[in-house]
Motif scaffolding. Structure first.
Motif, PDB file in Angstrom:
ATOM      1  N   GLU A 331       1.223  -7.358  10.443  1.00 54.68           N
ATOM      2  CA  GLU A 331       0.199  -7.103   9.430  1.00 54.68           C
ATOM      3  C   GLU A 331       0.798  -6.360   8.237  1.00 54.68           C
ATOM      4  OE1 GLU A 331      -3.270  -6.865   7.284  1.00 54.68           O
ATOM      5  OE2 GLU A 331      -2.729  -8.144   8.973  1.00 54.68           O
ATOM      6  N   LEU A 332       1.702  -5.416   8.519  1.00 54.51           N
ATOM      7  CA  LEU A 332       2.365  -4.684   7.438  1.00 54.51           C
ATOM      8  C   LEU A 332       3.202  -5.631   6.578  1.00 54.51           C
ATOM      9  CD1 LEU A 332       3.272  -2.134   5.968  1.00 54.51           C
ATOM     10  CD2 LEU A 332       4.986  -1.778   7.760  1.00 54.51           C
ATOM     11  N   GLN A 335       0.856  -7.695   4.345  1.00 48.84           N
ATOM     12  CA  GLN A 335       0.338  -6.920   3.213  1.00 48.84           C
ATOM     13  C   GLN A 335       1.437  -6.639   2.188  1.00 48.84           C
ATOM     14  OE1 GLN A 335      -2.043  -3.459   4.060  1.00 48.84           O
ATOM     15  NE2 GLN A 335      -2.957  -4.374   5.902  1.00 48.84           N
ATOM     16  N   PHE A 336       2.639  -6.364   2.674  1.00 52.89           N
ATOM     17  CA  PHE A 336       3.743  -6.097   1.745  1.00 52.89           C
ATOM     18  C   PHE A 336       4.058  -7.336   0.905  1.00 52.89           C
ATOM     19  CE2 PHE A 336       8.453  -5.907   1.016  1.00 52.89           C
ATOM     20  CZ  PHE A 336       8.389  -4.970   0.000  1.00 52.89           C
ATOM     21  N   ARG A 339       1.694  -7.476  -1.873  1.00 53.67           N
ATOM     22  CA  ARG A 339       1.989  -6.460  -2.902  1.00 53.67           C
ATOM     23  C   ARG A 339       3.170  -6.892  -3.775  1.00 53.67           C
ATOM     24  NH1 ARG A 339       1.187  -0.316  -0.487  1.00 53.67           N
ATOM     25  NH2 ARG A 339      -0.827  -0.675   0.539  1.00 53.67           N
ATOM     26  N   LEU A 382       4.740   0.731  -3.067  1.00 49.91           N
ATOM     27  CA  LEU A 382       4.914   1.225  -1.705  1.00 49.91           C
ATOM     28  C   LEU A 382       4.465   2.677  -1.556  1.00 49.91           C
ATOM     29  CD1 LEU A 382       8.349  -0.349  -0.691  1.00 49.91           C
ATOM     30  CD2 LEU A 382       6.089  -0.917   0.196  1.00 49.91           C
ATOM     31  N   PHE A 386      -0.249   1.849   3.650  1.00 43.50           N
ATOM     32  CA  PHE A 386      -0.842   0.620   4.155  1.00 43.50           C
ATOM     33  C   PHE A 386      -1.884   0.980   5.213  1.00 43.50           C
ATOM     34  CE2 PHE A 386       3.264  -0.694   2.556  1.00 43.50           C
ATOM     35  CZ  PHE A 386       3.021  -1.932   1.980  1.00 43.50           C
ATOM     36  N   ASP A 387      -3.011   0.291   5.155  1.00 45.30           N
ATOM     37  CA  ASP A 387      -4.040   0.475   6.184  1.00 45.30           C
ATOM     38  C   ASP A 387      -3.812  -0.576   7.255  1.00 45.30           C
ATOM     39  OD1 ASP A 387      -6.224   0.875   7.739  1.00 45.30           O
ATOM     40  OD2 ASP A 387      -7.720   0.642   6.165  1.00 45.30           O
ATOM     41  N   ILE A 388      -3.234  -0.141   8.373  1.00 44.33           N
ATOM     42  CA  ILE A 388      -2.883  -1.059   9.449  1.00 44.33           C
ATOM     43  C   ILE A 388      -3.701  -0.698  10.683  1.00 44.33           C
ATOM     44  CG2 ILE A 388      -1.034  -2.024  10.847  1.00 44.33           C
ATOM     45  CD1 ILE A 388      -0.652  -2.517   7.877  1.00 44.33           C
ATOM     46  N   GLN A 392      -2.929   4.825   8.752  1.00 42.92           N
ATOM     47  CA  GLN A 392      -2.250   4.885   7.460  1.00 42.92           C
ATOM     48  C   GLN A 392      -0.739   4.869   7.705  1.00 42.92           C
ATOM     49  OE1 GLN A 392      -3.953   5.064   4.280  1.00 42.92           O
ATOM     50  NE2 GLN A 392      -5.517   4.330   5.718  1.00 42.92           N
ATOM     51  N   THR A 394       3.080   4.556   5.932  1.00 43.85           N
ATOM     52  CA  THR A 394       3.874   4.644   4.698  1.00 43.85           C
ATOM     53  C   THR A 394       5.284   4.165   4.990  1.00 43.85           C
ATOM     54  OG1 THR A 394       2.579   6.531   3.946  1.00 43.85           O
ATOM     55  CG2 THR A 394       4.687   6.159   2.874  1.00 43.85           C
TER      56      THR A 394
END
Length: 714
Positions: A331-332, A335-336, A339, A382, A386-388, A392, A394
């Motif tokens: 998921e991270l 999302q990255f 971004r 960055l 991130f809301d995972i 939270q 980072t």
């Protein structure tokens, strides 16, 4: 006509080709006959006319063209469809075949699916042609009056799963359609008759007349055309169309067979998506990214633009997977990826190369500042956590940048250089970016050469062991040795361990080399036991990768058994960091070896975790005080306090203490005063080769004068 009733004559002078075509046709239920020559084929047709002929062009004697001309010239055989099968794929061969009367062509080697499709379509068209030929007067009456016989014709057409359209060239209207055509397009029969071919195909009458006249003239009749037709509800359907003209009295009937290929197209699109796009992020994958980079470089040459390649690697991403799970890690990454798209312009490219590695292609009209701007923007996006899964998270990234054509001109080299610059950014502390430099390339090449040389060093047995004595302070005698790896590199001499041991660990070669060190040390212990030197303990250094990737326990047990030595004479030295790699497996391995009698020592103690909690978990016998604290133990009160604390803590846990790096008489006096158990260092002896060591062991030539001094309080 059904497949089971259709008879196909295969004409080819090569028996292997005949057998292959028979094998391809049998699963479809066709009956097959074979002929090995043109003459034999004509005789077979005269005896029993087949429904279709697969005719090889190149045959000795009468070739395929001659056979086709003869068959098409006879009223009895002119309506038998002929598919020319040839290895020739040029326009002249096709024109000659058409001129001879062939309806279709297949190119060797024959594709099974294409063979089935062309045979099936020609047999259907033959059925319709037979019907039209035998009932041409009835068909004309059906077109004008819609007699009762039309229903029988409709039944034959409705039996197929493909849409069939019969179009009058003179009237430019549908004269018949089957049920499949109606259901496919959402019309009733009457609505299709009213709509006409122009509305369905969304072509003008003039365009259709031109197309139909070409079909009547024999142009493109063998081609399967992918096109779209318009449904009643306004949507469009992708179809594969085969069209052929049949004469009906004074008119020509265009017979069109259409197959819905929407599912096939969607499947092809899905396959293309899977082959070229990353499933997790939807970004171009490595294959498509490389292709995009090649195309961008070509375009930039015409525009005199610079192209920057950014290699982006998330820092310490493994910790995310290890702490909150791989699903959260995915998921991270997703999302990255989104971004990253916010950091570039539409004409730039963002791709995921694999794992936590991403790459960007930037087209720069104004030079390098844009690459710097994007790198800074990536670091900026960055900063926001991130809301995972409600947590939270980072994370930072290291970025390498290379520029075309300044740094390189080949796309593979550009990506490699960007990767190199990214690693330099990591070495600089992470969360930063670096541009590629020529010096980096030189270092990469040197590193590559070193890795290749180390592979050869293992094969050619270029490694040797040096030994540094350990002295027991109570007696002043040598009670053990530390085996230290050295490399006698051909053409270079003795290479410093600092130059090659980190590379062995990075590449994983340390696993094989470490196994060799254990075996060599045990062999040496056995040799001394049977000599005047006698039993002497040797300690060997163990890397964390030997626990994870190797079989350390197996290596030790095999060496002990092979050389038949007491396990207590072998000591394993591990750093605090290596103990933390795969902790549970490490503990289990060390406990098993400890139960056998192998000694365990922690090297460089005080520089890592230095925790009483893990000392209680690991089966440790000794602590080695790191040289950093011994070096200034007599001049730096903090170092002296740390050394003293380690000695007292170890003794309270009933562990022995070894001080390494002892170089001065003052250091020795301090360690004597505070009851350190063993010491090693240049004050007594540097690491020495085996021959020198054995001279020392046999003569006891080390200077232990201070140990015997009356000033010794202990």
């Amino acid at each position: 006509m059904t497949n089971s009733a259709a008879t196909i004559l295969i004409v080819d002078d090569e028996s292997q080709n005949r057998k292959l075509l028979e094998a391809l046709l049998q699963p479809e239920g066709y009956l097959t006959q074979c002929a090995a020559s043109g003459e034999e084929a004509l005789a077979a047709v005269a005896e029993h006319a087949p429904d279709l002929i697969l005719l090889d062009i190149m045959m000795p004697g009468m070739d395929g063209f001659e056979v086709a001309v003869i068959l098409k010239a006879s009223p009895l055989t002119s309506r038998i469809p002929i598919i020319m099968v040839t290895a020739l794929n040029d326009r002249s061969a096709r024109l000659a075949g058409l001129n001879a009367g062939a309806e279709e062509f297949l190119t060797k080697p024959v594709d099974r699916a294409e063979l089935w499709l062309r045979v099936r379509n020609l047999l259907r068209l033959k059925a319709f042609a037979d019907f039209l030929q035998n009932h041409s007067q009835v068909l004309e009456q059906e077109v004008l009056a819609r007699t009762a016989d039309l229903q029988r014709f409709r039944s034959a057409m409705d039996a197929t799963a493909d849409a069939i359209f019969l179009i009058s060239r003179n009237l430019m209207c549908f004269v018949e359609v089957n049920a499949t055509a109606c259901s496919m397009l959402g019309y009733t029969r009457q609505e299709l008759f009213d709509a006409g071919p122009a509305r369905v195909s969304e072509r003008s009458i003039a365009d259709l007349e031109s197309i139909y006249d070409g079909i009547i003239a024999g142009q493109n009749v063998n081609e399967l055309a992918d096109t779209t037709i318009r449904c009643k509800n306004g949507s469009y359907l992708q179809v594969e169309v085969h069209q052929q003209a049949q004469r009906s009295g004074s008119d020509w009937i265009i017979v069109g067979v259409a197959r819905d290929i929407t599912e096939r197209k969607e499947s092809a699109q899905r396959l293309h998506q899977l082959a070229h796009y990353d499933v997790l992020t939807g970004l171009p994958n490595r294959t498509l990214f490389y292709e995009a980079l090649k195309n961008t470089l070509i375009q930039s040459d015409d525009s005199n633009w610079l192209v920057a390649v950014l290699f982006v690697d998330l820092d310490l991403f493994k910790k995310v997977n290890d702490t909150i799970g791989h699903t959260a890690g995915d998921e991270l990454l997703s999302q990255f990826g989104h971004r990253l798209l916010r950091c570039v312009r539409i004409r730039d490219t963002v791709g995921r190369l694999g794992g936590d590695e991403f790459a960007l292609i930037l087209v720069m009209e104004d030079g390098r500042p844009y690459a710097t701007f994007v790198a800074g923007k990536i670091r900026e996006v960055l900063r926001e956590p991130f809301d995972i899964q409600g947590q939270q998270v980072t994370i930072t990234a290291s970025i390498g940048i290379t520029v075309y054509p300044d740094d390189a001109t080949a796309h593979e080299v550009l990506i490699k250089y960007a990767d190199t610059a990214m690693y330099r950014a990591k070495q600089a502390g992470r969360d930063t970016y670096r541009f590629f430099t020529a010096q980096m390339n030189a270092e990469v090449l040197a590193r590559h050469d070193l890795e290749m040389a180390l592979h050869k060093a293992i094969e050619n047995e270029e490694f040797v062991l040096y030994y540094q004595p350990k002295v027991l302070l109570k007696s002043g005698r040598i009670v053990g040795l530390e085996a230290l790896l050295r490399w006698q590199r051909p053409g270079y001499g003795l290479v410093s361990p600092q130059m090659f041991v980190p590379v062995l660990e990075d590449t994983g070669l340390i696993v094989n080399v470490g196994s060799w060190v254990v075996a060599t040390a045990c062999k040496q212990i056995a040799s001394w036991i049977n000599s005047s030197i006698g039993p002497l303990q040797i300690s060997v250094n163990v890397a964390g990768r030997q626990f994870v990737e190797g079989d350390l326990e197996g290596d030790v047990i095999r060496a002990l058994l092979e050389h038949d030595i007491p396990p207590s004479l072998l000591e394993l030295e591990l750093t605090e960091g290596s103990l933390m790699v795969n902790t549970e497996r490490t503990i289990a391995t060390l406990q098993s070896l400890k139960q056998r009698g192998v000694q365990i020592s922690i090297d460089d103690f005080g520089t890592g975790y230095s925790s009483l909690a893990y000392l209680r978990r690991f089966p440790v016998d000794k602590l080695k005080i790191d040289i950093a604290f011994i070096r200034e133990v007599t001049s730096n009160p903090d170092d002296a306090a740390i050394a003293l604390a380690i000695i007292r803590m170890a003794h309270s846990l009933k562990l022995e203490v070894v001080a390494e790096g002892v170089e001065t008489e003052a250091q020795l006096a301090f360690l004597l005063r505070y009851q350190c158990d063993q010491i090693q260092g240049y004050y007594f002896s540097p690491p020495v080769p085996l021959a020198v060591l054995e001279q020392i062991l046999l003569s006891e030539t080390l200077d232990f004068g201070l140990l015997a001094s009356p000033s010794n309080d202990n």
